[in-house]
Scaffold this active site. Structure first.
Site, mmCIF file in Angstrom:
data_model
loop_
_atom_site.group_PDB
_atom_site.id
_atom_site.type_symbol
_atom_site.label_atom_id
_atom_site.label_comp_id
_atom_site.label_asym_id
_atom_site.label_seq_id
_atom_site.Cartn_x
_atom_site.Cartn_y
_atom_site.Cartn_z
ATOM 1 N N HIS A 296 0.874 -1.170 0.000
ATOM 2 C CA HIS A 296 0.000 0.000 0.000
ATOM 3 C C HIS A 296 0.912 1.221 0.000
ATOM 4 C CE1 HIS A 296 -3.170 -2.712 2.075
ATOM 5 N NE2 HIS A 296 -3.318 -2.739 0.759
ATOM 6 N N GLU A 299 1.468 3.616 3.004
ATOM 7 C CA GLU A 299 1.989 3.084 4.266
ATOM 8 C C GLU A 299 3.516 3.109 4.177
ATOM 9 O OE1 GLU A 299 -0.104 -0.618 4.801
ATOM 10 O OE2 GLU A 299 -2.046 0.383 4.604
ATOM 11 N N HIS A 434 3.290 -3.359 6.625
ATOM 12 C CA HIS A 434 2.166 -2.444 6.410
ATOM 13 C C HIS A 434 2.206 -1.346 7.475
ATOM 14 C CE1 HIS A 434 -0.587 -4.783 3.549
ATOM 15 N NE2 HIS A 434 0.534 -5.478 3.632
ATOM 16 N N GLU A 526 1.945 -4.813 10.974
ATOM 17 C CA GLU A 526 1.399 -3.450 10.992
ATOM 18 C C GLU A 526 2.294 -2.650 11.931
ATOM 19 O OE1 GLU A 526 -1.053 -2.344 9.209
ATOM 20 O OE2 GLU A 526 -2.070 -4.157 8.501
#
Length: 689
Positions: A296, A299, A434, A526
């Site tokens: 992404h 990110e 991410h 994350e």
């Protein structure tokens, strides 16, 4: 040197000095003058100040106050830029601060806890998954006030008038307001004046400001965590990324290689940095590892951590750091900093605070690459339901459906490039970096019955949990028991790890595809609440993640490894199947016959088999150290395979092989005769009845 202005500590008003009277002093001289004369403090004039940290949670909940709020879930602690609401309206995780009353006396207050040069504010409206139906709440204009004691307040001025700033036109687009005159204070208030006519007073905010030395508390000076590693801590666009990677390659030419695995839709190359003591070559028995960042594009932290990691590995290898030297010599490392460079360039041009929650997330074509890999989960689960002979089921190396590989399939070129990369290199372990949360997720990412969320483990669930725990427990932020949740999930109760499908279902994820189509185990990390942290926070984020990045790579050496060879020729056997008793997921040997099977400590019965060979079984013990157990296999060709090879070469069948084949035919004939006799006996008994 620093351009200096004088400000009174007793109030907010500044002392104006002619430009020629402003001295130029070093920071050391500034500190000495502050200590010598605490009645005033000296200010460095920095036109672009970083965010205080409402979005990144550096600003704590206790530093936020409000005039009123509708309920706890809409309290001041929720008035943070880009905060995301929960699934249920009215829960404790709503998507903004919302005032209880609709008047011009409402405010959101931030306590910077030290003198700060405030330069601007960024505003958003209320986030809610129900906003298309229920909520259209944003502030259209607002005022700003400053204070040193939260009692006496001074407004932000635009010349001789109180400044009124433009707010939002929708709920998601961040809008920046720069103050006409930067102001020094400890407290700042955002005071809404007008709001969307069909909505109410709701906002999410970030405050821009430069912290200043507090003459009454020298311990606040330099409280930001800095890194001792001399790395290039800034955000790198595509050209700067290429330049940095080239610089690392030039600094460490013996252990690095840059290569491209393909191009983005807009033609930007997907560059990979390889780090190994023999770059460009797969060495027998040496496992392959990869980090993938920037799937992404918005990110951005993962991208910068990977760029920092390659610099760090190069520098520490040259310095003789034995941990790094061992890692580089025993592992072939591949670092892909930007899988979605087109998306990143869009977010980068907007800036770290103004890209919002989604700009740059998708590819240029609008594809979410984390849903863009072939859905092999459904292929496997459908086969489980339809196949009556369970021995024919495939639990690994599941082929990609033909409809997915066609040119008409809506598959991003970036996704196709990564799939080809996976197929060409025998990766053993990977992590997909991410941002936007603080948690490590592990497969499966997709629920079996298309439920929104449901615990859906793999046969290797215990090892995946170990991998996730290794990263989460060594991450300085995740492992902090006092940290608050980022948005709407409290992952602390899960020890900062969770099965991906239990969080939310993700069909077509890279993690699931990697596990089902290749040998590679992969988790998603994350990294931070803030998807695109300000450049000033990158040194801190590097320190938060450095140990985690290293210790996770070292897990590629846990379990068993070995080489599957032909007993007669000792040549490696490619595509040999490695089966661990009790774990319904097999892996395969690479083209040289070497294999790696990630396992937790314990005793395992392992079987190696290959087409044209008799299977071989042995016990393998995995210890608690960081080195894999060597479990080699020698396989003997079946007589049929030997016969095929001899006939293919036009050779004569040896006498021992002739006898062996004759014995096998007789054995098969006897078995067939017994079966026929048993069937005839059953038929005679049936007729007698």
């Amino acid at each position: 040197t620093w351009r200096i202005k004088l400000f009174l500590t007793a109030g907010v008003a500044s002392v104006s000095l002619p430009l020629n009277d402003i001295p130029f002093l070093s920071f050391t001289e500034i500190q000495s003058k502050i200590i010598a004369n605490p009645s005033v403090f000296l200010l460095s004039f920095i036109p672009e100040c970083p965010p205080l940290g409402l979005e990144s949670l550096r600003v704590q909940d206790t530093q936020l106050r409000a005039s009123s709020f509708q309920r706890h879930g809409l309290g001041p602690h929720r008035g943070r830029l880009n905060i995301q609401s929960g699934l249920e309206d009215g829960d404790i995780y709503d998507g903004a601060w919302c005032a209880k009353y609709e008047d011009q006396n409402q405010w959101l207050e931030v306590d910077a806890r030290q003198p700060t040069l405030f330069t601007g504010v960024i505003l958003q409206g209320r986030n809610s998954i129900w906003r298309l139906v229920l909520y259209w709440d944003w502030v259209t204009t607002y005022k700003v006030q400053f204070s040193n004691d939260s009692i006496a307040w001074k407004p932000s001025m635009n010349g001789t008038k109180e400044a009124v700033f433009e707010g939002n036109q929708d709920v998601e687009t961040p809008v920046l307001a720069v103050f006409p005159e930067p102001t020094v204070a400890r407290y700042i208030r955002i005071n809404p004046q007008t709001w969307f006519e069909n909505g109410t007073v709701c906002l999410r905010a970030e405050v821009l400001g430069c912290p200043l030395p507090d003459p009454n508390n020298i311990y606040t000076w330099g409280t930001e965590q800095e890194s001792t590693d001399k790395l290039d801590f800034r955000h790198h666009n595509y050209k700067e990324m290429r330049k940095l990677m080239k610089s690392v390659n030039e600094d460490c030419p013996d252990i690095t290689r840059i290569y491209s695995i393909g191009k983005s839709y807009m033609g930007l190359k997907l560059y990979v940095m390889e780090i190994s003591d023999n770059p460009g070559k797969h060495e027998l028995g040496e496992p392959e590892f990869r980090y993938v960042a920037g799937m992404h594009g918005n990110e951005a932290l993962g991208r910068e951590l990977v760029l920092s990691l390659m610099q760090f590995l190069c520098h520490e290898y040259k310095q003789g750091n034995q941990r790094i030297v061992r890692l580089v010599k025993e592992t072939r490392i591949h670092l892909l900093p930007s899988m979605n460079p087109d998306g990143y360039e869009m977010a980068y041009k907007k800036g770290s605070e103004l890209a919002g929650w989604a700009m740059g997330r998708y590819s240029y074509e609008g594809i979410d690459m984390n849903h863009n890999f072939a859905d092999l989960n459904s292929v496997m689960w459908d086969a489980l339901e339809l196949e009556t002979d369970k021995s024919k089921l495939i639990n690994h190396y599941i082929p990609i459906p033909e409809k997915y590989t066609s040119e008409e399939a809506f598959v991003a070129p970036e996704t196709r490039a990564v799939i080809s990369w996976m197929q060409n290199i025998p990766f053993v372990l990977s992590a997909n970096l991410h941002g936007g949360e603080l948690v490590v997720t592990y497969p499966f990412d997709m629920t079996r019955d298309w439920a929104p969320s449901e615990h859906t483990p793999t046969p290797d669930d215990s090892f995946f949990r170990w991998l996730a725990t290794v990263y989460a427990s060594t991450n300085q932020v995740m492992s902090n028991p006092d940290r608050r949740p980022c948005h709407n999930e409290d992952f602390l109760r899960h020890n900062n790890i969770i099965n991906g499908a239990e969080w939310h279902t993700v069909p077509g994820s890279m993690n699931d595809f990697s596990y089902l189509h290749t040998n590679c185990f992969e988790v998603t990390v994350e990294l931070s609440c803030d998807k695109f942290p300000h450049a000033s926070e990158l040194p801190t984020e590097w320190e938060n993640n450095k140990e985690s990045l290293l210790v996770y790579m070292e897990q590629v050496h846990r379990g068993i490894k070995g080489v599957v060879r032909d007993k007669d020729t000792e040549a490696g056997i490619a595509d040999a199947i490695i089966k661990v008793d009790g774990i319904d997921h097999h892996i395969r040997s690479a083209f040289d016959g070497d294999y790696w099977r990630l396992l937790n400590p314990g005793d395992y019965e392992v079987t190696a088999s290959a087409e044209g060979y008799f299977s071989n079984r042995r016990m393998c013990r995995v210890e608690y150290d960081h080195y894999p157990t060597i479990c080699d296999f020698l396989l003997t060709k079946t007589p049929k395979q030997r016969l095929r090879e001899i006939l293919a070469k036009g050779g004569k069948i040896p006498k021992d092989l002739q006898l062996r084949l004759r014995a096998l035919r007789m054995k098969k004939l006897r078995a067939t005769t017994k079966a026929i006799n048993r069937r005839r006996a059953r038929e005679r008994r049936a007729r007698a009845l």
